[in-house]
Write an enzyme that holds these catalytic residues in place. Structure first.
Site, PDB file in Angstrom:
ATOM      1  N   GLU A  73      -1.639 -12.385  -0.821  1.00  0.00           N
ATOM      2  CA  GLU A  73      -1.740 -12.700  -2.256  1.00  0.00           C
ATOM      3  C   GLU A  73      -0.917 -13.952  -2.584  1.00  0.00           C
ATOM      4  O   GLU A  73      -0.171 -13.979  -3.562  1.00  0.00           O
ATOM      5  CB  GLU A  73      -1.269 -11.508  -3.105  1.00  0.00           C
ATOM      6  CG  GLU A  73      -2.202 -10.317  -3.051  1.00  0.00           C
ATOM      7  CD  GLU A  73      -1.856  -9.241  -4.072  1.00  0.00           C
ATOM      8  OE1 GLU A  73      -0.713  -9.207  -4.554  1.00  0.00           O
ATOM      9  OE2 GLU A  73      -2.743  -8.436  -4.399  1.00  0.00           O
TER      10      GLU A  73
ATOM     11  N   GLU B 270      -7.908  -4.701  -0.451  1.00  0.00           N
ATOM     12  CA  GLU B 270      -6.990  -3.674  -0.941  1.00  0.00           C
ATOM     13  C   GLU B 270      -7.674  -3.001  -2.113  1.00  0.00           C
ATOM     14  O   GLU B 270      -7.646  -3.522  -3.235  1.00  0.00           O
ATOM     15  CB  GLU B 270      -5.668  -4.279  -1.412  1.00  0.00           C
ATOM     16  CG  GLU B 270      -4.766  -4.690  -0.285  1.00  0.00           C
ATOM     17  CD  GLU B 270      -3.413  -5.162  -0.780  1.00  0.00           C
ATOM     18  OE1 GLU B 270      -2.930  -4.640  -1.816  1.00  0.00           O
ATOM     19  OE2 GLU B 270      -2.858  -6.067  -0.145  1.00  0.00           O
TER      20      GLU B 270
HETATM   21  C1  GLA Z   1      -0.687  -5.933  -3.751  1.00  0.00           C
HETATM   22  C2  GLA Z   1       0.001  -6.250  -2.452  1.00  0.00           C
HETATM   23  C3  GLA Z   1       0.298  -5.008  -1.668  1.00  0.00           C
HETATM   24  C4  GLA Z   1       0.922  -3.944  -2.545  1.00  0.00           C
HETATM   25  C5  GLA Z   1      -0.026  -3.652  -3.693  1.00  0.00           C
HETATM   26  C6  GLA Z   1       0.472  -2.601  -4.651  1.00  0.00           C
HETATM   27  O1  GLA Z   1      -2.003  -5.745  -3.561  1.00  0.00           O
HETATM   28  O2  GLA Z   1      -0.777  -7.135  -1.669  1.00  0.00           O
HETATM   29  O3  GLA Z   1       1.177  -5.341  -0.622  1.00  0.00           O
HETATM   30  O4  GLA Z   1       2.128  -4.408  -3.023  1.00  0.00           O
HETATM   31  O5  GLA Z   1      -0.190  -4.814  -4.448  1.00  0.00           O
HETATM   32  O6  GLA Z   1       0.740  -1.420  -4.015  1.00  0.00           O
END
Ligand code: GLA
Length: 610
Positions: A184, A260
């Protein structure tokens, strides 16, 4: 293939076709699908972090993933576990529990594919988002950037870890089909040179499978977080159709993937326990799969932030993550299938072959009480193995060389016999203040507390500071911990401090039952309980009668407990228990109301919002 389920977990009932017997040589990005040796392959993956599960239970969790219909396991790799000191790499981690390659071999052995996300930054509610504490001792270094003082150690780590992963890629007969670059990044920065160096390092380490990036579903983030040649994916937990459409606009060809799919959420201390609607989560998963997209369910099984490994958020107010990383996932923290498991399995069965499985009776853990006996005081124990170190000015924890857990500070006050106001620039994150051995109170970062009135301005001032978890998301990653100066008394700088290293893990391992005579009951202290088990078993340790502290079983770090909740029980993995005698050590920093260690038959993760 048939195996007998132990109680409380799904059981595979019928044999199913052997999984891709032939060695696969290619995994590629097709026009709108992933291609495995030229044939369309939809990734139906679940996140399972080897570093949050006891190794004795890896195989069980991976089998359950397959029974839910998953064909792939995804894991992050935390840099701070694998390079605890600069240049000192460890494949298995400090106490042998973090063997990434052994984990990937089990994934392979169970007929699953693997996705590896090595960072260098991973977020993940993990301490510092995986960035090692030693990395940012120099406060001017900019993490996750082209700053050579960050890039040099980051690329050194990446080359090392990817060198281990490379032989396990699918084109070499292993399970790994994808590797992610950064995490991210578009939510943090916009430096293509940084991403390019990471990409070149990844390829240079022999990674030949497709490389991905993941970003939240915003055009700017998706653009800033990736590079041409990296396959873009998105992270979200709702509005799947719209978000996949946005991803498609940003990337007109290639497989759609939600890397995700947030099917639950994590908990902060002092807040409620997060759960999500099974029906809503299953409907979102259905939307993703019906769009033809690939998915990685985050989390399939969350596990536990054992020891001092949890991260924290700070968007104006500091919120440390609790010990449990249950995540309201399809498998709960103890590896038991939840209602979400069966609902997701039904959804997946609409799109892919799913092995037959049936649920067993829910497992109950042994419930019993064991008496807690007082052990030595924390600071007396620390003083017996370390010496106080002098500092001309107030050091941060990092300046004093401690990374995580506790550090004690002291200074001699020589002011008048009237009250004075003690203040710090910042407290990271929780400071228990004593004057001449008498506990005066707590300064809490969560409450933005930085000052305390002392009853007099002379005597020995002692402050025990706890790092409650390094921030893992946003601009505050990499900040120093401990007391942040200047320290002042009635506005005047307080110089000349001493610090005492407090290595709680090491001290807990040395605890014996004879209390040190010098400790007062108000001071932080170890306590000890012994109990016997007929055979190893998952346990749920109740912290309801305790204040704030940590627990260890047979030397295994169970993690933090705190009456702030919502989490009340600590998960004790069967792998940490043993048949016969077991030894529990509890470090209570505040007040122990009940001198008893109580084990409950089921977890209590606290009050939910609805
Ligand atoms: C983002 C991050 C993950 C985690 C999620 C929340 O997607 O990439 O590593 O922190 O948020 O659980």
């Amino acid at each position: 293939m048939v195996w007998a389920g132990s109680s409380g977990r799904p059981t595979l009932l019928f044999a199913f076709d052997a999984f891709e017997e032939a060695i696969v040589t290619r995994f590629e990005i097709g026009d709108d699908e992933f291609l495995l040796d030229g044939k369309p392959f939809r990734i139906i993956s679940g996140a399972l972090h080897y570093f949050r599960v006891h190794p004795a239970q890896w195989r069980d969790r991976i089998r359950s993933a397959r029974l839910m219909g998953l064909n792939t396991i995804e894991t992050y790799v935390p840099w701070n576990v694998h390079e605890p000191r600069p240049g000192e790499f460890t494949e298995t981690g400090p106490d042998g529990r973090f063997d990434l390659i052994a984990f990937l071999r089990i994934v392979e052995d169970e007929g699953m594919r693997a996705i590896v996300r090595p960072g260098p930054y991973i977020c993940a509610e993990w301490d510092g988002g995986g960035l090692p504490g030693w990395l940012l001792r120099d406060r001017t270094i900019r993490p996750r950037s082209s700053d050579p003082r960050f890039l040099e150690p980051a690329t050194r780590y990446l080359s090392w870890v990817l060198g281990l992963v490379a032989p396990l890629q699918v084109d070499r007969g292993g399970p790994v089909i994808l590797v992610q670059v950064e995490n991210e990044y578009g939510a943090y920065g916009d430096d293509p040179h940084y991403l390019q160096v990471l990409t070149d390092t990844t390829r240079g380490a022999g990674i030949t499978v497709p490389l991905t990036t993941v970003d939240q579903p915003s055009s700017t983030m998706i653009r800033d977080g990736s590079l041409p040649g990296l396959h873009k994916t998105a992270s979200f937990g709702s509005q799947s159709r719209e978000r996949l459409a946005l991803l498609r606009r940003e990337q007109p060809t290639g497989p759609l993937m939600c890397s995700e799919f947030w099917c639950g959420w994590f908990d902060d201390w002092g807040a409620h326990h997060h759960t999500t609607s099974t029906a809503a989560a299953a409907a979102e998963l259905d939307e993703i799969l019906s769009a033809g997209a690939s998915v990685n369910i985050y989390m399939f099984h969350g596990g536990t932030n054992f020891g001092f490994t949890n991260g924290a958020n700070d968007k104006g107010t500091y919120h440390p993550i609790v010990t449990s990383y249950d995540y309201d996932a399809p498998l709960d923290e103890a590896g038991r299938p939840t209602e979400k498991f069966w609902a997701f399995r039904d959804v997946i069965a609409k799109y892919a072959d799913v092995p037959d499985a049936a649920s067993d009776e829910p497992r109950r853990s042994p419930a019993f009480d064991a008496a807690l006996r007082p052990g030595p005081g924390l600071l007396e124990s620390a003083g017996a193995v370390s010496a106080w170190v002098e500092h001309a000015e107030l050091p941060s924890m990092d300046d004093a060389g401690r990374n995580g857990g506790f550090l004690a500070y002291r200074t001699q006050l020589t002011g008048p016999d009237r009250p004075g106001v003690l203040s710090f620039d910042d407290v990271r994150d929780r400071a228990v203040v004593f004057l001449d051995g008498v506990r005066l109170g707590v300064l809490s970062r969560e409450l933005h507390e930085r000052a305390l009135t002392l009853p007099r301005s002379h005597g020995e001032l002692l402050v025990l500071v706890e790092d409650q978890g390094r921030v893992d998301y946003g601009p505050r990653i990499g900040e120093h911990k401990g007391l942040i100066g200047p320290a002042r008394l009635d506005g005047e700088p307080l110089l000349r401090w001493q610090t005492l290293d407090v290595d709680a893990d090491r001290l807990a391992a040395q605890v014996d039952a004879s209390p040190a005579a010098t400790s007062t009951s108000a001071s932080p202290r170890f306590h000890l309980a012994e109990f016997t088990l007929d055979s190893p078993a998952d346990l749920f340790l109740d912290s309801a009668g305790w204040g704030k502290g940590n627990a260890w079983l047979n030397g295994f770090p169970l993690g933090r407990y705190w009456q702030a909740g919502p989490q009340r029980t600590l998960y004790v993995p069967a792998g940490a228990t043993q048949a016969g005698s077991n030894r529990l050590v509890v470090l209570e920093v505040d007040t122990l109301v009940s001198a008893s260690a109580r084990f409950l038959p089921a977890p209590e993760l606290g009050q939910t919002e609805f």
